[in-house]
Scaffold this motif. Sequence first.
Motif, PDB file in Angstrom:
ATOM      1  N   ILE A 209       5.255-111.988 -64.127  1.00 48.03           N
ATOM      2  CA  ILE A 209       6.372-111.179 -64.620  1.00 48.03           C
ATOM      3  C   ILE A 209       7.415-112.056 -65.288  1.00 48.03           C
ATOM      4  O   ILE A 209       7.990-111.708 -66.328  1.00 48.03           O
ATOM      5  CB  ILE A 209       6.993-110.372 -63.459  1.00 48.03           C
ATOM      6  N   GLN A 210       7.656-113.229 -64.731  1.00 41.10           N
ATOM      7  CA  GLN A 210       8.729-114.092 -65.227  1.00 41.10           C
ATOM      8  C   GLN A 210       8.273-115.073 -66.310  1.00 41.10           C
ATOM      9  O   GLN A 210       9.106-115.698 -66.959  1.00 41.10           O
ATOM     10  CB  GLN A 210       9.360-114.860 -64.059  1.00 41.10           C
ATOM     11  N   ALA A 211       6.970-115.206 -66.509  1.00 45.50           N
ATOM     12  CA  ALA A 211       6.467-116.226 -67.435  1.00 45.50           C
ATOM     13  C   ALA A 211       6.950-116.033 -68.861  1.00 45.50           C
ATOM     14  O   ALA A 211       7.144-117.005 -69.601  1.00 45.50           O
ATOM     15  CB  ALA A 211       4.939-116.251 -67.399  1.00 45.50           C
ATOM     16  N   PHE A 212       7.150-114.784 -69.277  1.00 43.74           N
ATOM     17  CA  PHE A 212       7.592-114.509 -70.646  1.00 43.74           C
ATOM     18  C   PHE A 212       9.048-114.041 -70.691  1.00 43.74           C
ATOM     19  O   PHE A 212       9.489-113.455 -71.675  1.00 43.74           O
ATOM     20  CB  PHE A 212       6.685-113.462 -71.289  1.00 43.74           C
ATOM     21  N   GLY A 213       9.775-114.304 -69.600  1.00 45.98           N
ATOM     22  CA  GLY A 213      11.191-113.948 -69.564  1.00 45.98           C
ATOM     23  C   GLY A 213      11.512-112.658 -68.849  1.00 45.98           C
ATOM     24  O   GLY A 213      12.664-112.202 -68.881  1.00 45.98           O
ATOM     25  N   GLY A 214      10.536-112.022 -68.218  1.00 47.35           N
ATOM     26  CA  GLY A 214      10.791-110.796 -67.473  1.00 47.35           C
ATOM     27  C   GLY A 214      11.445-111.063 -66.137  1.00 47.35           C
ATOM     28  O   GLY A 214      11.495-112.200 -65.667  1.00 47.35           O
ATOM     29  N   GLU A 229       8.757-108.031 -71.698  1.00 49.25           N
ATOM     30  CA  GLU A 229       8.555-109.425 -71.276  1.00 49.25           C
ATOM     31  C   GLU A 229       7.708-109.484 -70.006  1.00 49.25           C
ATOM     32  O   GLU A 229       6.819-110.333 -69.874  1.00 49.25           O
ATOM     33  CB  GLU A 229       9.904-110.109 -71.047  1.00 49.25           C
ATOM     34  N   ALA A 230       7.985-108.606 -69.063  1.00 53.00           N
ATOM     35  CA  ALA A 230       7.203-108.578 -67.827  1.00 53.00           C
ATOM     36  C   ALA A 230       5.768-108.137 -68.095  1.00 53.00           C
ATOM     37  O   ALA A 230       4.808-108.704 -67.542  1.00 53.00           O
ATOM     38  CB  ALA A 230       7.867-107.645 -66.815  1.00 53.00           C
ATOM     39  N   LEU A 231       5.605-107.148 -68.964  1.00 53.05           N
ATOM     40  CA  LEU A 231       4.269-106.642 -69.273  1.00 53.05           C
ATOM     41  C   LEU A 231       3.394-107.698 -69.946  1.00 53.05           C
ATOM     42  O   LEU A 231       2.172-107.714 -69.764  1.00 53.05           O
ATOM     43  CB  LEU A 231       4.368-105.412 -70.181  1.00 53.05           C
ATOM     44  N   ALA A 232       4.016-108.607 -70.701  1.00 50.50           N
ATOM     45  CA  ALA A 232       3.237-109.640 -71.405  1.00 50.50           C
ATOM     46  C   ALA A 232       2.465-110.509 -70.432  1.00 50.50           C
ATOM     47  O   ALA A 232       1.293-110.848 -70.672  1.00 50.50           O
ATOM     48  CB  ALA A 232       4.176-110.495 -72.261  1.00 50.50           C
ATOM     49  N   PHE A 393       0.125-100.952 -60.135  1.00 47.32           N
ATOM     50  CA  PHE A 393      -0.545-102.088 -60.768  1.00 47.32           C
ATOM     51  C   PHE A 393      -2.037-102.075 -60.452  1.00 47.32           C
ATOM     52  O   PHE A 393      -2.874-102.337 -61.332  1.00 47.32           O
ATOM     53  CB  PHE A 393       0.083-103.403 -60.321  1.00 47.32           C
ATOM     54  N   ILE A 394      -2.384-101.750 -59.235  1.00 42.40           N
ATOM     55  CA  ILE A 394      -3.805-101.649 -58.883  1.00 42.40           C
ATOM     56  C   ILE A 394      -4.470-100.545 -59.698  1.00 42.40           C
ATOM     57  O   ILE A 394      -5.607-100.688 -60.160  1.00 42.40           O
ATOM     58  CB  ILE A 394      -3.967-101.407 -57.370  1.00 42.40           C
ATOM     59  N   SER A 395      -3.748 -99.451 -59.908  1.00 40.52           N
ATOM     60  CA  SER A 395      -4.278 -98.364 -60.745  1.00 40.52           C
ATOM     61  C   SER A 395      -4.568 -98.861 -62.160  1.00 40.52           C
ATOM     62  O   SER A 395      -5.607 -98.525 -62.754  1.00 40.52           O
ATOM     63  CB  SER A 395      -3.276 -97.206 -60.777  1.00 40.52           C
ATOM     64  N   ALA A 396      -3.662 -99.671 -62.707  1.00 34.77           N
ATOM     65  CA  ALA A 396      -3.884-100.233 -64.043  1.00 34.77           C
ATOM     66  C   ALA A 396      -5.045-101.218 -64.034  1.00 34.77           C
ATOM     67  O   ALA A 396      -5.843-101.266 -64.992  1.00 34.77           O
ATOM     68  CB  ALA A 396      -2.608-100.914 -64.536  1.00 34.77           C
ATOM     69  N   MET A 397      -5.163-102.010 -62.982  1.00 35.23           N
ATOM     70  CA  MET A 397      -6.279-102.955 -62.872  1.00 35.23           C
ATOM     71  C   MET A 397      -7.612-102.211 -62.894  1.00 35.23           C
ATOM     72  O   MET A 397      -8.595-102.683 -63.490  1.00 35.23           O
ATOM     73  CB  MET A 397      -6.153-103.753 -61.570  1.00 35.23           C
ATOM     74  N   GLU A 400      -7.373 -96.912 -64.538  1.00 28.84           N
ATOM     75  CA  GLU A 400      -7.022 -95.499 -64.377  1.00 28.84           C
ATOM     76  C   GLU A 400      -5.891 -95.072 -65.309  1.00 28.84           C
ATOM     77  O   GLU A 400      -5.730 -93.885 -65.580  1.00 28.84           O
ATOM     78  CB  GLU A 400      -6.642 -95.222 -62.922  1.00 28.84           C
ATOM     79  N   GLN A 401      -5.116 -96.018 -65.787  1.00 26.85           N
ATOM     80  CA  GLN A 401      -4.027 -95.727 -66.723  1.00 26.85           C
ATOM     81  C   GLN A 401      -3.634 -97.030 -67.418  1.00 26.85           C
ATOM     82  O   GLN A 401      -3.881 -98.124 -66.898  1.00 26.85           O
ATOM     83  CB  GLN A 401      -2.824 -95.109 -66.004  1.00 26.85           C
ATOM     84  N   PRO A 402      -3.005 -96.939 -68.592  1.00 26.68           N
ATOM     85  CA  PRO A 402      -2.554 -98.160 -69.277  1.00 26.68           C
ATOM     86  C   PRO A 402      -1.488 -98.877 -68.448  1.00 26.68           C
ATOM     87  O   PRO A 402      -0.730 -98.252 -67.700  1.00 26.68           O
ATOM     88  CB  PRO A 402      -1.966 -97.624 -70.582  1.00 26.68           C
ATOM     89  N   LEU A 403      -1.405-100.179 -68.617  1.00 26.58           N
ATOM     90  CA  LEU A 403      -0.472-100.981 -67.833  1.00 26.58           C
ATOM     91  C   LEU A 403       0.968-100.546 -68.076  1.00 26.58           C
ATOM     92  O   LEU A 403       1.742-100.414 -67.110  1.00 26.58           O
ATOM     93  CB  LEU A 403      -0.630-102.461 -68.179  1.00 26.58           C
ATOM     94  N   ASP A 404       1.353-100.333 -69.330  1.00 28.45           N
ATOM     95  CA  ASP A 404       2.748 -99.986 -69.592  1.00 28.45           C
ATOM     96  C   ASP A 404       3.132 -98.656 -68.938  1.00 28.45           C
ATOM     97  O   ASP A 404       4.238 -98.500 -68.402  1.00 28.45           O
ATOM     98  CB  ASP A 404       3.042 -99.963 -71.099  1.00 28.45           C
ATOM     99  N   GLN A 405       2.218 -97.695 -68.956  1.00 27.58           N
ATOM    100  CA  GLN A 405       2.475 -96.409 -68.310  1.00 27.58           C
ATOM    101  C   GLN A 405       2.596 -96.576 -66.794  1.00 27.58           C
ATOM    102  O   GLN A 405       3.482 -95.992 -66.158  1.00 27.58           O
ATOM    103  CB  GLN A 405       1.342 -95.434 -68.631  1.00 27.58           C
ATOM    104  N   ALA A 406       1.714 -97.384 -66.217  1.00 24.80           N
ATOM    105  CA  ALA A 406       1.721 -97.601 -64.770  1.00 24.80           C
ATOM    106  C   ALA A 406       3.010 -98.274 -64.311  1.00 24.80           C
ATOM    107  O   ALA A 406       3.623 -97.868 -63.317  1.00 24.80           O
ATOM    108  CB  ALA A 406       0.515 -98.451 -64.369  1.00 24.80           C
ATOM    109  N   MET A 407       3.431 -99.297 -65.055  1.00 16.09           N
ATOM    110  CA  MET A 407       4.627-100.031 -64.645  1.00 16.09           C
ATOM    111  C   MET A 407       5.896 -99.204 -64.844  1.00 16.09           C
ATOM    112  O   MET A 407       6.836 -99.303 -64.047  1.00 16.09           O
ATOM    113  CB  MET A 407       4.720-101.344 -65.422  1.00 16.09           C
TER     114      MET A 407
END
Length: 422
Positions: A209-214, A229-232, A393-397, A400-407
């Motif tokens: 989450i923090q690697a790209f500034g999130g 940034e977190a999603l990246a 997050f497990i759902s996105a893994m 079951e849904q896109p990561l951005d929608q899940a987060m």
Amino acid sequence: MKRQWRRWVVLMVAVAIAIVACQQPIPTGTATNPVVLKMSGWGASPAEQTLLNQVLRDFEAEHPHIRVRFEQIADQYMDVLKTRLIGDAAPDVFYLDALEAPFLMSQGVLEPLDPHITPDFDLADFEETLLEPFTYEGRIYGLPKDYSTLALFYNTEAFAEAGLTRPPQTWEELQAYSKPLTVDRNQDGRPDQYGFGVIPELPRQVFAIQAFGGQLVDERGYATFASPEALAGLQLVVDQYRGDRTSAQKTDVGTQSGSEMFGQQKVAMVFEGNWAIPYLTDTFPDLKFATAELPTMNGKSGTMVFTVAYVMSQQTQHKAEAWELISYLTGKQGMEKWTGTGFALPSRKSVAQVLQYDRDRLRAALVAGVPYAIPWQAGLYPASIMNNFDNQFISAMLGEQPLDQAMLKAQTEANEQIRASQ
């Protein structure tokens, strides 16, 4: 007039002495009538419990006016403690995980330790990263008894078979290494060994989450992990699992933990802490493995640090004795006894040097991560943050849904729960 002045002076001196006495409680126990302190903590392995009992007996031998009664709270530790704190039945001294510290420090139920700390205690000897989680509004409420960061554990025999001569140093290298390390020996379309064992729970994903500034939470304590940034960073984890299929969760391979799937050689690499070392060496004595610092992501070094402190209840009637216990357990002598067997890593720099963990074959990578480690904390309401993240997050893994929608869903639900709790 002179007599009145003298009376005034005597009165002021008496007041000053009373104030000092209030600030520095005087021990009241004796060898024949010792003060009994109640100390609470959670369960540990039999070997760790035996070690703690010995350290406490050593303390009592050096402090005959104090006896310590250790109470192990096996289930729902924080729920039990919070109930007792509200009901004026708190232990004198107890364990406090860094994750739970912000809430309790904000509630005025802990005794600030600053008035008790003297120069000879050598507070500067503690790793600053480990003191930070227990500092609130400029005051110290807990002293860390030990810690662990996360390191990369890798199977050296699997590396040799794949022609790999060193651990991956970047996330790109970890992904590349995972491909030859993913092996389908039975040729049944399902790997017997995956390259990387991924733990999708939040404590293992904060570095991404923090690697790209999130950020995990903002200054108000609200979740912010759905930012671009977190999603990246999180997307890289999902892509390897779903796209490359060179990583596996513990449930994919029928195990209960990252340490277990690594020990059973279901994965060749995993991110784990110091606790994995005695488990692996005892349970899988034939396993050949080594450790290294976590690979960088987006050019940034990152790891988590998990730490627990001894804290004092603000309610205790034995503050002087409680401080004697805390100062012994977190002092150089007591800490060396507690961490000398390798169950935990010492939070004092001098003790780490004496025990030479910075040179230890398996623990050096864990020690090296302390200066840049992120303390495992998630605001005043960590359960809302953690539970919602993990579920989505497990759902996105799993696709079951896109990561951005899940987060976004996880962030929204977490913040609604936080608002309702305030």
